[in-house]
Design a protein around this motif. Structure first.
Motif, PDB file in Angstrom:
ATOM      1  N   ILE A  69      10.418 -42.059 -44.584  1.00  0.00           N
ATOM      2  CA  ILE A  69      10.119 -40.937 -43.688  1.00  0.00           C
ATOM      3  C   ILE A  69       8.613 -40.707 -43.707  1.00  0.00           C
ATOM      4  O   ILE A  69       8.034 -40.430 -44.755  1.00  0.00           O
ATOM      5  N   ASP A  70       7.991 -40.865 -42.560  1.00  0.00           N
ATOM      6  CA  ASP A  70       6.552 -40.634 -42.407  1.00  0.00           C
ATOM      7  C   ASP A  70       6.370 -39.220 -41.847  1.00  0.00           C
ATOM      8  O   ASP A  70       6.779 -38.937 -40.711  1.00  0.00           O
ATOM      9  N   THR A  71       5.794 -38.340 -42.634  1.00  0.00           N
ATOM     10  CA  THR A  71       5.662 -36.940 -42.216  1.00  0.00           C
ATOM     11  C   THR A  71       4.665 -36.733 -41.079  1.00  0.00           C
ATOM     12  O   THR A  71       4.590 -35.654 -40.492  1.00  0.00           O
ATOM     13  N   GLY A  72       3.901 -37.762 -40.756  1.00  0.00           N
ATOM     14  CA  GLY A  72       2.995 -37.706 -39.619  1.00  0.00           C
ATOM     15  C   GLY A  72       2.001 -36.564 -39.715  1.00  0.00           C
ATOM     16  O   GLY A  72       1.372 -36.352 -40.761  1.00  0.00           O
ATOM     17  N   ASP A 151       8.203 -28.761 -32.977  1.00  0.00           N
ATOM     18  CA  ASP A 151       7.170 -27.807 -32.540  1.00  0.00           C
ATOM     19  C   ASP A 151       5.865 -28.529 -32.201  1.00  0.00           C
ATOM     20  O   ASP A 151       4.775 -28.171 -32.682  1.00  0.00           O
ATOM     21  N   ASN A 152       5.999 -29.610 -31.404  1.00  0.00           N
ATOM     22  CA  ASN A 152       4.874 -30.418 -30.904  1.00  0.00           C
ATOM     23  C   ASN A 152       4.141 -31.198 -31.993  1.00  0.00           C
ATOM     24  O   ASN A 152       3.016 -31.658 -31.781  1.00  0.00           O
ATOM     25  N   GLN A 153       4.748 -31.346 -33.149  1.00  0.00           N
ATOM     26  CA  GLN A 153       4.171 -32.182 -34.205  1.00  0.00           C
ATOM     27  C   GLN A 153       5.115 -33.358 -34.473  1.00  0.00           C
ATOM     28  O   GLN A 153       6.335 -33.202 -34.453  1.00  0.00           O
ATOM     29  N   GLN A 154       4.514 -34.532 -34.714  1.00  0.00           N
ATOM     30  CA  GLN A 154       5.307 -35.754 -34.820  1.00  0.00           C
ATOM     31  C   GLN A 154       5.489 -36.233 -36.270  1.00  0.00           C
ATOM     32  O   GLN A 154       4.553 -36.178 -37.077  1.00  0.00           O
ATOM     33  N   ALA A 155       6.701 -36.684 -36.528  1.00  0.00           N
ATOM     34  CA  ALA A 155       7.020 -37.379 -37.770  1.00  0.00           C
ATOM     35  C   ALA A 155       7.860 -38.595 -37.388  1.00  0.00           C
ATOM     36  O   ALA A 155       8.361 -38.695 -36.254  1.00  0.00           O
ATOM     37  N   TYR A 156       7.997 -39.533 -38.312  1.00  0.00           N
ATOM     38  CA  TYR A 156       8.693 -40.780 -37.990  1.00  0.00           C
ATOM     39  C   TYR A 156       9.685 -41.125 -39.101  1.00  0.00           C
ATOM     40  O   TYR A 156       9.365 -41.017 -40.294  1.00  0.00           O
TER      41      TYR A 156
END
Length: 332
Positions: A69-72, A151-156
């Motif tokens: 899990i990449d918290t971005g 909320d407009n923030q990306q994680a992968y």
């Protein structure tokens, strides 16, 4: 003399030679974890040397585990991201959604309330989770990677699909069969799997009609075994010379198949082939016994050297010999 010849020539032994062996073979197959729906297919199996596999649900389990899990650019922890994802995916029936839920339950994570959830088939899912806009979208075709927007923030989330086979099993199967892969998954994913398992021939982006057309084209020159599990495999399963599926496959796939593996997995192919060879060998033995009996006894009856009573005894003994030979343990 006529009566003796008639009694001697009674084809009981020939009539018993094949079905009694196939019945025994089907019983042994069921005990070993697979069920023959058509006895003729058991005999056909030994003559084929090409197997076509579907990918998902056959070579792979369809179950995904989280690789990373990449918290971005979010300020959330990995577990918090997974909680948001699971709270949304609980409304989905997609296999990846179920895998993410299992991973969340394994970690004993709490779920948030969700609303306005909408799933775009083949694309992703979005909705309101814990008061925030959340969307989950498949990022690309090469990796099993999800882009999570909170909320407009990306994680992968990077996923990997569990294999139901290993290289050793594929190597063993390749001793007897040429292996091909036909899959509806992207060509990139299928190629990566084929490379991992050292399978030379693999095609992705195959619609059900494409799979069916490919099977038919191969059948112009040789017989084909097809192994699949889904509704989209059913036309190819029906078309193949021998069709194999498992008990966890769709009902349509099971109905279209000739052999259903109810215990175990793809490794049973080797057991099925072995049983086909052994039963075929036993059928030939039975036919040999029956023909030898006729070849020896009919000339004797024609010459008038045997009475009808002895002819009846000889006929019965030939049938008994076939039954006893069929009852023996099927060995190599």
């Amino acid at each position: 003399i006529a009566i003796s010849v008639l009694v001697i020539a009674c084809p009981c032994a020939l009539g018993l030679a094949t079905p009694i062996t196939l019945y025994k073979a089907s019983t042994l197959g069921y005990r070993d974890g697979f069920l023959f729906k058509n006895f003729d297919k058991l005999q056909n199996l030994k003559e084929l040397n090409k197997i076509i596999f579907d990918k998902t649900g056959t070579l792979t389990s369809g179950i995904f585990t989280i690789k990373k899990i990449d918290t971005g650019n979010t300020k959330l922890s990995e577990n918090e991201i997974l909680s948001y994802v699971a709270s949304l995916e609980i409304k989905s029936n997609h296999p990846i959604a179920k895998s993410l839920l299992l991973e969340s339950e394994r970690k004993n994570l709490s779920f948030f309330s969700s609303s306005n959830v909408k799933e775009d088939i083949g694309s992703g899912i979005h909705g309101i989770v814990n008061g925030l806009d959340v969307s989950i979208v498949g990022k690309n075709d090469i990796e099993n990677m999800l882009e999570v927007t909170i909320d407009n923030q990306q994680a992968y989330i990077h996923l990997e699909e569990d294999l139901t086979v290993d290289q050793d099993l594929i190597t063993e199967i390749k001793k007897y069969y040429e292996i091909l892969i036909l899959s509806g998954d992207s060509s990139e994913k299928v190629s990566l799997l084929a490379e991992e398992l050292n399978i030379k021939h693999a095609l992705g982006d195959q619609a059900p009609e494409d799979k069916l057309s490919y099977v038919k084209s191969l059948q112009e020159t040789e017989g084909v075994i097809f192994i699949g599990d889904g509704v989209n495999d059913s036309p190819s399963l029906q078309q193949a010379d021998v069709a194999i599926t498992t008990s966890i496959s769709s009902q349509i796939a099971q109905a279209s198949s000739d052999i259903v593996i109810h215990e175990g997995g793809i490794e049973k192919i080797l057991n099925i082939r072995d049983l086909a060879l052994r039963s075929s060998r036993r059928v030939r033995q039975n036919l040999f016994l029956a023909f030898i009996y006729n070849s020896l006894m009919i000339p004797i009856a024609v010459a008038g050297s045997i009475s009808p009573k002895l002819g009846a005894l000889a006929m019965a003994m030939s049938s008994i010999s076939v039954v006893l030979n069929s009852s023996r343990k099927l060995t190599n």
